[in-house]
Write an enzyme that holds these catalytic residues in place. Structure first.
Site, PDB file in Angstrom:
ATOM      1  N   HIS A  90     -26.801  36.877  41.070  1.00 19.16           N
ATOM      2  CA  HIS A  90     -27.253  37.213  42.421  1.00 19.16           C
ATOM      3  C   HIS A  90     -28.636  37.880  42.326  1.00 19.16           C
ATOM      4  O   HIS A  90     -28.802  39.063  42.629  1.00 19.16           O
ATOM      5  CB  HIS A  90     -26.239  38.161  43.074  1.00 19.16           C
ATOM      6  CG  HIS A  90     -26.331  38.222  44.571  1.00 19.16           C
ATOM      7  ND1 HIS A  90     -27.158  37.410  45.324  1.00 19.16           N
ATOM      8  CD2 HIS A  90     -25.696  39.019  45.476  1.00 19.16           C
ATOM      9  CE1 HIS A  90     -27.014  37.698  46.617  1.00 19.16           C
ATOM     10  NE2 HIS A  90     -26.146  38.670  46.726  1.00 19.16           N
ATOM     11  N   ASP A 138     -18.943  47.146  43.306  1.00 14.84           N
ATOM     12  CA  ASP A 138     -18.858  45.920  44.105  1.00 14.84           C
ATOM     13  C   ASP A 138     -17.374  45.677  44.368  1.00 14.84           C
ATOM     14  O   ASP A 138     -16.507  46.349  43.776  1.00 14.84           O
ATOM     15  CB  ASP A 138     -19.498  44.759  43.319  1.00 14.84           C
ATOM     16  CG  ASP A 138     -19.538  43.451  44.118  1.00 14.84           C
ATOM     17  OD1 ASP A 138     -19.421  43.495  45.355  1.00 14.84           O
ATOM     18  OD2 ASP A 138     -19.675  42.377  43.488  1.00 14.84           O
ATOM     19  N   CYS A 166     -23.700  46.357  46.914  1.00 16.37           N
ATOM     20  CA  CYS A 166     -24.421  45.229  47.515  1.00 16.37           C
ATOM     21  C   CYS A 166     -23.934  44.924  48.931  1.00 16.37           C
ATOM     22  O   CYS A 166     -24.656  44.333  49.716  1.00 16.37           O
ATOM     23  CB  CYS A 166     -24.277  44.008  46.624  1.00 16.37           C
ATOM     24  SG  CYS A 166     -22.559  43.560  46.307  1.00 16.37           S
ATOM     25  N   ARG A 216     -33.034  43.902  51.174  1.00 22.66           N
ATOM     26  CA  ARG A 216     -32.803  42.470  50.921  1.00 22.66           C
ATOM     27  C   ARG A 216     -33.883  41.643  51.610  1.00 22.66           C
ATOM     28  O   ARG A 216     -34.387  40.681  51.050  1.00 22.66           O
ATOM     29  CB  ARG A 216     -31.426  42.019  51.458  1.00 22.66           C
ATOM     30  CG  ARG A 216     -30.202  42.615  50.801  1.00 22.66           C
ATOM     31  CD  ARG A 216     -30.081  42.288  49.328  1.00 22.66           C
ATOM     32  NE  ARG A 216     -30.189  40.869  49.024  1.00 22.66           N
ATOM     33  CZ  ARG A 216     -29.241  39.952  49.259  1.00 22.66           C
ATOM     34  NH1 ARG A 216     -28.080  40.317  49.773  1.00 22.66           N
ATOM     35  NH2 ARG A 216     -29.425  38.684  48.957  1.00 22.66           N
TER      36      ARG A 216
HETATM   37  N1  NVA Z   1     -19.114  39.887  44.047  1.00 19.30           N
HETATM   38  C1  NVA Z   1     -19.262  39.617  45.453  1.00 19.30           C
HETATM   39  C2  NVA Z   1     -20.672  39.822  45.887  1.00 19.30           C
HETATM   40  C3  NVA Z   1     -20.918  39.614  47.341  1.00 19.30           C
HETATM   41  C4  NVA Z   1     -22.336  39.857  47.757  1.00 19.30           C
HETATM   42  C5  NVA Z   1     -18.796  38.201  45.746  1.00 19.30           C
HETATM   43  O1  NVA Z   1     -19.227  37.282  45.040  1.00 19.30           O
HETATM   44  O2  NVA Z   1     -18.002  38.005  46.667  1.00 19.30           O
HETATM   45  N1   CP Z   2     -24.981  41.428  49.520  1.00 20.83           N
HETATM   46  C1   CP Z   2     -24.854  40.183  50.020  1.00 20.83           C
HETATM   47  O1   CP Z   2     -25.188  39.191  49.373  1.00 20.83           O
HETATM   48  O2   CP Z   2     -24.364  40.140  51.276  1.00 20.83           O
HETATM   49  P1   CP Z   2     -23.915  38.817  52.069  1.00 20.83           P
HETATM   50  O3   CP Z   2     -22.732  38.256  51.362  1.00 20.83           O
HETATM   51  O4   CP Z   2     -23.608  39.315  53.452  1.00 20.83           O
HETATM   52  O5   CP Z   2     -25.064  37.857  52.060  1.00 20.83           O
END
Ligand code: NVA
Ligand code: CP
Length: 330
Positions: free
Chosen positions: A133, A230, A271, A316
């Site tokens: 990410h 997270d 995040c 972001r």
């Molecule tokens: N680890 C999380 C991050 C979301 C921004 C996911 O992949 O769902």
């Molecule tokens: N942190 C992040 O990527 O948020 P979204 O899933 O809302 O894009």
């Protein structure tokens, strides 16, 4: 040599040098200040960008859209296309590359992002995959710079919880590249694979970073500048809640944990989205099923003075804008 990212992809921060990452962070701050001052730069004037989302999103999608509009460009949001169903990734990339100046991709496999990049002929930006990410990490580092009066290479960041998920992986890469001290703290079962650790340590040898993973909260948490966490269950893993709650509950970010850093200026980061209360469908379901009202972070920490999560979310937009301006801007 001056940094020039024109025409480059952003699939992972592994592909950028330390100087290129610092350049994007400087550019992000410049664009943020200009936006605050009401200076309109129009650096994406006439540019067309397509946003492909195979997974849900609030921040990433909106950040891309606002960033493009701020700079005078145009956006298409694509969620129900032929891609991968009736048309190969290669053919789709070749078509989209004829219309658009840049392509954002959020989905499952990192290979998909790489395949699109190979065939599009225009920059592809990774908006999240199962393993990375990168745009999130740029926003996180911008936030660290704004709140911690130390260069990144002197910052100690402790990532609590699922230390092998996309966020932890992306954070390790970013930390290794910028010379930070990264400590993943979570159960052994969820530690990153040996190969990734070896790769990170090889990068760290060049930058002076320290990259570690441990099951033990003490002494890892001592002197942390940043406590990061997270979700315990990432998108695509929804069947794992029961198992993860058992494994990860000891690693929840609580006010007691924050105090155990011994650093009164420590910041908390996430995040987002975060499960810190039961004000979501999933949060309420988990509460009914497992009797817990918070998961990776307590509501107390989330809403505390230590928490910089909304600055992080704002950043972001500024960092994604910087990525687009640097790679396709005029
Ligand atoms: N680890 C999380 C991050 C979301 C921004 C996911 O992949 O769902
Ligand atoms: N942190 C992040 O990527 O948020 P979204 O899933 O809302 O894009």
């Amino acid at each position: 040599m001056p940094v020039n990212l024109r025409g480059r992809h952003l699939l992972t921060l592994k592909d950028l040098s330390t100087e290129e990452i610092q350049y994007l962070l400087d550019l992000s701050l410049d664009l943020k200040q200009k936006k605050r001052a009401g200076i309109r730069t129009k650096l994406l004037d006439g540019k067309n960008v397509v946003l492909i989302f195979d997974k849900a999103s609030t921040r990433t999608r909106c950040a891309f859209e606002v960033a493009v509009y701020d700079e005078g460009g145009h956006v298409t949001f694509l969620s129900n296309s032929q891609m991968g169903k009736k048309e190969s990734l290669e053919d789709t990339a070749r078509v989209l590359g004829r219309y658009y100046d840049g392509i954002e991709y959020r989905g499952f496999s990192q290979d998909t992002a790489e395949l699109l990049a190979r065939h599009a002929g225009v920059p592809v930006w990774n908006g999240l995959t199962d393993t990375d990410h990168p745009t999130q990490i740029l926003a996180d580092f911008m936030t660290v710079r704004e709140h911690i009066r130390k260069p990144l290479e002197q910052v100690k960041l402790v990532f609590m919880g699922d230390t092998r998920n996309n966020m932890a992986n992306a954070m390790m890469i970013g930390a290794a590249k910028t010379g930070m001290h990264y400590l993943g703290v979570g159960p052994k079962e969820l530690h990153p694979a040996d190969g990734i650790m070896r790769e990170m340590r090889a990068i760290a040898e060049e930058t002076g970073a320290v990259i570690e993973c441990t099951e033990k909260i003490e002494p890892a948490i001592a002197d942390a500048d940043v406590v990061y966490t997270d979700v315990w269950v990432s998108m695509g893993e929804e069947s794992q809640f029961e198992k993860r709650i058992k494994l990860l509950s000891p690693y929840q970010v609580t006010m007691d944990l924050i105090k155990r850093t011994g650093n009164s200026e420590v910041i908390f980061m996430h995040c987002l989205p975060a499960f810190h209360d039961t004000e979501t469908e999933i949060g309420a379901e988990i509460a009914a099923k497992f009797g817990i009202t918070e998961m990776e972070v307590t509501d107390e920490v989330f809403r505390s003075k230590y928490s910089k999560v909304f600055d992080e979310a704002e950043n972001r937009m500024h960092t994604i804008k910087a990525v687009m301006v640097a790679t396709i801007g005029s």
